[in-house]
Design a protein around this motif. Structure first.
Motif, PDB file in Angstrom:
ATOM      1  N   SER A  28      -9.418  -8.459  52.470  1.00 61.25           N
ATOM      2  CA  SER A  28     -10.135  -7.702  51.448  1.00 61.25           C
ATOM      3  C   SER A  28     -10.541  -8.617  50.305  1.00 61.25           C
ATOM      4  CB  SER A  28      -9.254  -6.555  50.914  1.00 61.25           C
ATOM      5  OG  SER A  28      -8.088  -7.079  50.292  1.00 61.25           O
ATOM      6  N   GLY A  29     -11.397  -8.085  49.435  1.00 65.22           N
ATOM      7  CA  GLY A  29     -11.800  -8.824  48.248  1.00 65.22           C
ATOM      8  C   GLY A  29     -13.030  -9.690  48.471  1.00 65.22           C
ATOM      9  N   SER A  30     -13.216 -10.609  47.534  1.00 65.59           N
ATOM     10  CA  SER A  30     -14.375 -11.498  47.541  1.00 65.59           C
ATOM     11  C   SER A  30     -13.966 -12.859  48.107  1.00 65.59           C
ATOM     12  CB  SER A  30     -14.919 -11.655  46.116  1.00 65.59           C
ATOM     13  OG  SER A  30     -15.992 -12.571  46.093  1.00 65.59           O
ATOM     14  N   TRP A  31     -14.459 -13.149  49.305  1.00 63.78           N
ATOM     15  CA  TRP A  31     -14.160 -14.423  49.955  1.00 63.78           C
ATOM     16  C   TRP A  31     -15.303 -15.401  49.650  1.00 63.78           C
ATOM     17  CZ3 TRP A  31     -10.339 -15.538  54.033  1.00 63.78           C
ATOM     18  CH2 TRP A  31      -9.331 -14.582  54.064  1.00 63.78           C
ATOM     19  N   SER A  32     -15.389 -15.775  48.403  1.00 62.52           N
ATOM     20  CA  SER A  32     -16.392 -16.740  47.961  1.00 62.52           C
ATOM     21  C   SER A  32     -15.685 -17.909  47.298  1.00 62.52           C
ATOM     22  CB  SER A  32     -17.377 -16.099  46.980  1.00 62.52           C
ATOM     23  OG  SER A  32     -16.708 -15.652  45.820  1.00 62.52           O
ATOM     24  N   VAL A  33     -16.405 -18.981  47.102  1.00 63.30           N
ATOM     25  CA  VAL A  33     -15.788 -20.211  46.616  1.00 63.30           C
ATOM     26  C   VAL A  33     -15.193 -20.040  45.218  1.00 63.30           C
ATOM     27  CG1 VAL A  33     -17.933 -21.102  45.630  1.00 63.30           C
ATOM     28  CG2 VAL A  33     -16.173 -22.705  46.381  1.00 63.30           C
ATOM     29  N   LEU A  34     -15.744 -19.137  44.415  1.00 68.12           N
ATOM     30  CA  LEU A  34     -15.246 -18.937  43.058  1.00 68.12           C
ATOM     31  C   LEU A  34     -14.099 -17.939  43.004  1.00 68.12           C
ATOM     32  CD1 LEU A  34     -18.635 -18.789  41.091  1.00 68.12           C
ATOM     33  CD2 LEU A  34     -17.088 -20.737  41.372  1.00 68.12           C
ATOM     34  N   LYS A  35     -13.897 -17.157  44.058  1.00 72.65           N
ATOM     35  CA  LYS A  35     -12.891 -16.099  44.031  1.00 72.65           C
ATOM     36  C   LYS A  35     -11.744 -16.334  45.003  1.00 72.65           C
ATOM     37  CE  LYS A  35     -15.369 -13.587  41.171  1.00 72.65           C
ATOM     38  NZ  LYS A  35     -14.925 -13.305  39.793  1.00 72.65           N
ATOM     39  N   LEU A  36     -11.755 -17.444  45.716  1.00 67.15           N
ATOM     40  CA  LEU A  36     -10.707 -17.646  46.719  1.00 67.15           C
ATOM     41  C   LEU A  36      -9.343 -17.865  46.083  1.00 67.15           C
ATOM     42  CD1 LEU A  36     -12.594 -19.829  49.347  1.00 67.15           C
ATOM     43  CD2 LEU A  36     -11.909 -17.448  49.547  1.00 67.15           C
ATOM     44  N   GLY A  37      -9.325 -18.570  44.958  1.00 67.62           N
ATOM     45  CA  GLY A  37      -8.053 -18.763  44.256  1.00 67.62           C
ATOM     46  C   GLY A  37      -7.024 -19.442  45.150  1.00 67.62           C
ATOM     47  N   GLY A  38      -5.842 -18.853  45.241  1.00 68.64           N
ATOM     48  CA  GLY A  38      -4.779 -19.442  46.048  1.00 68.64           C
ATOM     49  C   GLY A  38      -4.703 -18.889  47.443  1.00 68.64           C
ATOM     50  N   ILE A  39      -5.829 -18.370  47.998  1.00 64.44           N
ATOM     51  CA  ILE A  39      -5.793 -17.750  49.314  1.00 64.44           C
ATOM     52  C   ILE A  39      -5.468 -18.746  50.411  1.00 64.44           C
ATOM     53  CG2 ILE A  39      -8.243 -18.080  49.768  1.00 64.44           C
ATOM     54  CD1 ILE A  39      -6.109 -15.023  50.711  1.00 64.44           C
ATOM     55  N   ALA A  53      -1.390 -10.213  71.164  1.00 63.33           N
ATOM     56  CA  ALA A  53      -2.715  -9.911  70.653  1.00 63.33           C
ATOM     57  C   ALA A  53      -2.607  -9.487  69.196  1.00 63.33           C
ATOM     58  CB  ALA A  53      -3.377  -8.816  71.483  1.00 63.33           C
ATOM     59  N   ALA A  54      -3.683  -9.662  68.459  1.00 61.29           N
ATOM     60  CA  ALA A  54      -3.710  -9.287  67.054  1.00 61.29           C
ATOM     61  C   ALA A  54      -5.121  -8.875  66.689  1.00 61.29           C
ATOM     62  CB  ALA A  54      -3.236 -10.439  66.170  1.00 61.29           C
ATOM     63  N   VAL A  55      -5.239  -8.074  65.637  1.00 62.89           N
ATOM     64  CA  VAL A  55      -6.524  -7.590  65.152  1.00 62.89           C
ATOM     65  C   VAL A  55      -6.666  -8.017  63.700  1.00 62.89           C
ATOM     66  CG1 VAL A  55      -7.933  -5.574  64.647  1.00 62.89           C
ATOM     67  CG2 VAL A  55      -6.572  -5.651  66.739  1.00 62.89           C
ATOM     68  N   VAL A  56      -7.800  -8.634  63.383  1.00 64.49           N
ATOM     69  CA  VAL A  56      -8.109  -9.022  62.015  1.00 64.49           C
ATOM     70  C   VAL A  56      -9.199  -8.074  61.530  1.00 64.49           C
ATOM     71  CG1 VAL A  56      -8.951 -10.844  60.508  1.00 64.49           C
ATOM     72  CG2 VAL A  56      -7.473 -11.420  62.436  1.00 64.49           C
ATOM     73  N   ASP A  57      -8.889  -7.320  60.475  1.00 69.31           N
ATOM     74  CA  ASP A  57      -9.802  -6.313  59.947  1.00 69.31           C
ATOM     75  C   ASP A  57     -10.514  -6.872  58.713  1.00 69.31           C
ATOM     76  OD1 ASP A  57     -11.174  -4.122  59.181  1.00 69.31           O
ATOM     77  OD2 ASP A  57      -9.438  -2.843  58.800  1.00 69.31           O
ATOM     78  N   GLY A  58     -11.828  -7.049  58.817  1.00 73.55           N
ATOM     79  CA  GLY A  58     -12.599  -7.577  57.698  1.00 73.55           C
ATOM     80  C   GLY A  58     -13.489  -6.544  57.049  1.00 73.55           C
ATOM     81  N   GLN A  59     -13.166  -5.267  57.234  1.00 75.66           N
ATOM     82  CA  GLN A  59     -14.021  -4.201  56.714  1.00 75.66           C
ATOM     83  C   GLN A  59     -14.051  -4.179  55.199  1.00 75.66           C
ATOM     84  OE1 GLN A  59     -12.988  -0.382  58.257  1.00 75.66           O
ATOM     85  NE2 GLN A  59     -14.775   0.655  57.370  1.00 75.66           N
ATOM     86  N   ARG A  60     -12.966  -4.574  54.556  1.00 74.95           N
ATOM     87  CA  ARG A  60     -12.869  -4.474  53.102  1.00 74.95           C
ATOM     88  C   ARG A  60     -13.278  -5.764  52.384  1.00 74.95           C
ATOM     89  NH1 ARG A  60      -7.007  -2.401  51.741  1.00 74.95           N
ATOM     90  NH2 ARG A  60      -7.938  -2.489  49.652  1.00 74.95           N
ATOM     91  N   ILE A  61     -13.878  -6.709  53.126  1.00 75.08           N
ATOM     92  CA  ILE A  61     -14.387  -7.927  52.487  1.00 75.08           C
ATOM     93  C   ILE A  61     -15.661  -7.579  51.725  1.00 75.08           C
ATOM     94  CG2 ILE A  61     -15.366 -10.203  52.897  1.00 75.08           C
ATOM     95  CD1 ILE A  61     -13.502 -10.561  55.212  1.00 75.08           C
ATOM     96  N   ASP A  62     -15.670  -7.829  50.426  1.00 80.08           N
ATOM     97  CA  ASP A  62     -16.803  -7.470  49.579  1.00 80.08           C
ATOM     98  C   ASP A  62     -17.875  -8.555  49.536  1.00 80.08           C
ATOM     99  OD1 ASP A  62     -15.486  -5.086  48.894  1.00 80.08           O
ATOM    100  OD2 ASP A  62     -14.328  -6.157  47.348  1.00 80.08           O
ATOM    101  N   ALA A  63     -17.475  -9.811  49.626  1.00 76.05           N
ATOM    102  CA  ALA A  63     -18.421 -10.931  49.539  1.00 76.05           C
ATOM    103  C   ALA A  63     -17.905 -12.065  50.408  1.00 76.05           C
ATOM    104  CB  ALA A  63     -18.595 -11.391  48.094  1.00 76.05           C
TER     105      ALA A  63
END
Length: 384
Positions: A28-39, A53-63
Motif C-alpha cells: 500500500s501507499g506511494s511507491w515512488s522515489v520520494l516516498k519509499l523511505g525505509g521500505i 505459494a504466496a499472493v502479493v496484493d498491490g491493489q492499495r498502491i497509490d503511486a
C-alpha cells in the motif's frame, strides 16, 4: 467516507490467513522515489511465507515509479527464490505496464545468467565479426564517394556554388606550405638512390647510367609516391581532424540547419585544391630528387652536372614523366576522400577524433601504395 491514501510505501503480512489459502502480502501507499523511505530495509527483513505459494496484493498502491517498480521486482524475485509460485494481483494497468518495462532488462539477461559463461566463438564466427565492420565501412565509403560526386556535378552545373575562398586556402595550406618538407625528403631520396647504385655502376664502369637510375626511378615512381605519402600524413590527417572536431561539436549539424551543404563546404574545396596542388608538388619533388641524385653522382662517380643532364634528357622519355604525373590526381582523390570520410564518421568525443585521424592516415597510405602497384601493372600491360 473513503480513507485518505497512505503517503508512504507500506508492506504487511496479515495475521489472518486460512491454511487452505496461500499467504497474502499486502502492499500500500506511494511507491515512488520520494516516498519509499525505509521500505527497502523492511523488504529485506520480510520473511518468505512457509507455504509453497504466496499472493502479493498491490491493489492499495497509490503511486508507482521506476524506483518503486524496481523494489517491487526485487521483492517478487526474493519470494521466488525457494521455487514457489508467487502471484501479483490487484495492480492497476498503468502500474503493471511500468513494471513490465522495468522487468524487460532482467528478462533479457536471465538466460545468460542461467546458462553461465558463453562458449568461445568459433573460427568462422570470429572471422565474420571481423569482416562485417569492414564491409559496412566499405559500403559507407561508396555512399560517401557517391555524395561527393553528386556535389561535384552540382557545382559544375551551377558554377556560382563553387567556394573559391576555401579552395585557395586549401591550395596554400596543402600545397605551398608543404614545399619545404617535400623538397627535403625528395632531395634525400634522390641522394639515397644514387648512393646505393653507385657501387654497382662503378664495378661495371657504367657511371654515366646513374642518370638513368635516378631519372627513371624518381620521375616514374618515387617522386609521386613519396609526395602522396607526405601529403597523406600531413594534410589527410588535418582533414580528418578538422571535420571530426566539427562533427563532435555539432557544427556540421548546425551547417545543415542553416541550409549549408557540408559536402560542398568542407570536402569539395579540399578535393579541388589537392587535385591542383599534388601534381605541382610532384613536379617539384622530381626536380629536388634529380638534383640530389646529380650531387651524389658528382661526388661518388665523378659524373659532371652537364654530363648528367645530357644523359638524363636521353634516358627519360616524355611518357616516363607523364606516367608519374598522371598518378598524382588519383593519389589526391584517395587522400581527400579517405580523410574527409573518416572525419564525417567521427562520433563521441576527442578520443574518436584521434582514432578516426589515425585511420585516415593508415588507410590513405595503404590505398596510395595499392593504387601505385595497380598503376605499375596497368602501365606494364600497356607497355608504357
Amino acid at each position: 467516507m473513503k480513507p485518505a491514501p497512505n503517503d508512504h510505501a507500506d508492506v504487511s503480512l496479515p495475521a489472518t490467513s486460512s491454511a487452505a489459502e496461500p499467504p497474502r502480502i499486502e502492499l500500500s501507499g506511494s511507491w515512488s522515489v520520494l516516498k519509499l523511505g525505509g521500505i527497502e530495509g523492511r523488504l529485506d527483513a520480510l520473511q518468505r511465507p512457509a507455504a509453497g505459494a504466496a499472493v502479493v496484493d498491490g491493489q492499495r498502491i497509490d503511486a508507482l515509479d521506476s524506483a518503486g517498480a524496481w523494489l517491487l521486482l526485487r521483492l517478487l524475485r526474493r519470494l521466488r527464490e525457494g521455487g514457489g509460485v508467487v502471484t501479483l494481483l490487484g495492480l492497476s494497468p498503468p502500474f503493471a505496464k511500468l513494471l513490465d518495462v522495468v522487468a524487460q532488462p532482467a528478462r533479457q539477461g536471465a538466460p545468460r545468467a542461467e546458462a553461465g559463461a558463453a562458449p568461445a566463438p568459433k573460427a568462422l564466427e570470429r572471422l565474420g565479426r571481423r569482416v562485417a565492420p569492414v564491409l559496412e565501412e566499405g559500403l559507407a565509403l561508396l555512399a560517401f564517394v557517391g555524395e561527393l560526386a553528386v556535389a561535384f556535378a552540382t557545382c559544375v552545373l551551377q558554377p556560382r556554388r563553387w567556394r573559391w575562398r576555401p579552395i585557395l586556402f586549401n591550395i596554400r595550406s596543402a600545397g605551398v606550405d608543404a614545399l619545404p618538407i617535400v623538397a627535403l625528403l625528395s632531395f634525400l631520396l634522390g641522394v639515397v638512390v644514387a648512393y646505393q647504385g653507385a657501387p654497382q655502376l662503378r664495378q661495371y664502369g657504367a657511371n654515366i647510367f646513374v642518370a638513368d637510375l635516378v631519372g627513371v626511378s624518381m620521375l616514374r615512381e618515387f617522386a609521386p609516391l613519396i609526395t602522396a605519402i607526405i601529403i597523406a600524413g600531413r594534410s589527410g590527417s588535418a582533414y580528418a581532424a578538422q571535420i571530426g572536431t566539427m562533427a563532435v561539436t555539432e557544427e556540421i549539424d548546425a551547417m545543415r540547419t542553416l541550409g549549408i551543404e557540408p559536402m560542398e563546404m568542407l570536402a569539395l574545396p579540399k578535393l579541388v585544391a589537392l587535385a591542383v596542388a599534388l601534381p605541382l608538388l610532384t613536379v617539384f619533388a622530381d626536380v629536388a630528387g634529380v638534383f640530389g641524385g646529380m650531387l651524389m653522382a658528382r661526388s661518388q662517380l665523378g659524373v659532371g652536372y652537364v654530363e648528367f643532364l645530357d644523359r638524363l634528357v636521353k634516358a627519360v622519355e616524355p611518357s616516363t614523366y607523364g606516367v608519374g604525373l598522371a598518378k598524382a590526381p588519383v593519389f589526391a582523390l584517395i587522400i581527400v576522400v579517405i580523410g574527409c570520410f573518416q572525419g564525417f564518421r567521427t562520433r563521441g568525443g576527442a578520443d574518436s577524433v584521434g582514432r578516426q585521424t589515425t585511420r585516415s592516415v593508415v588507410q590513405s597510405i595503404f590505398l596510395v601504395i595499392v593504387a601505385d602497384a595497380l598503376f605499375s601493372v596497368a602501365f606494364s600491360v600497356l607497355d608504357l
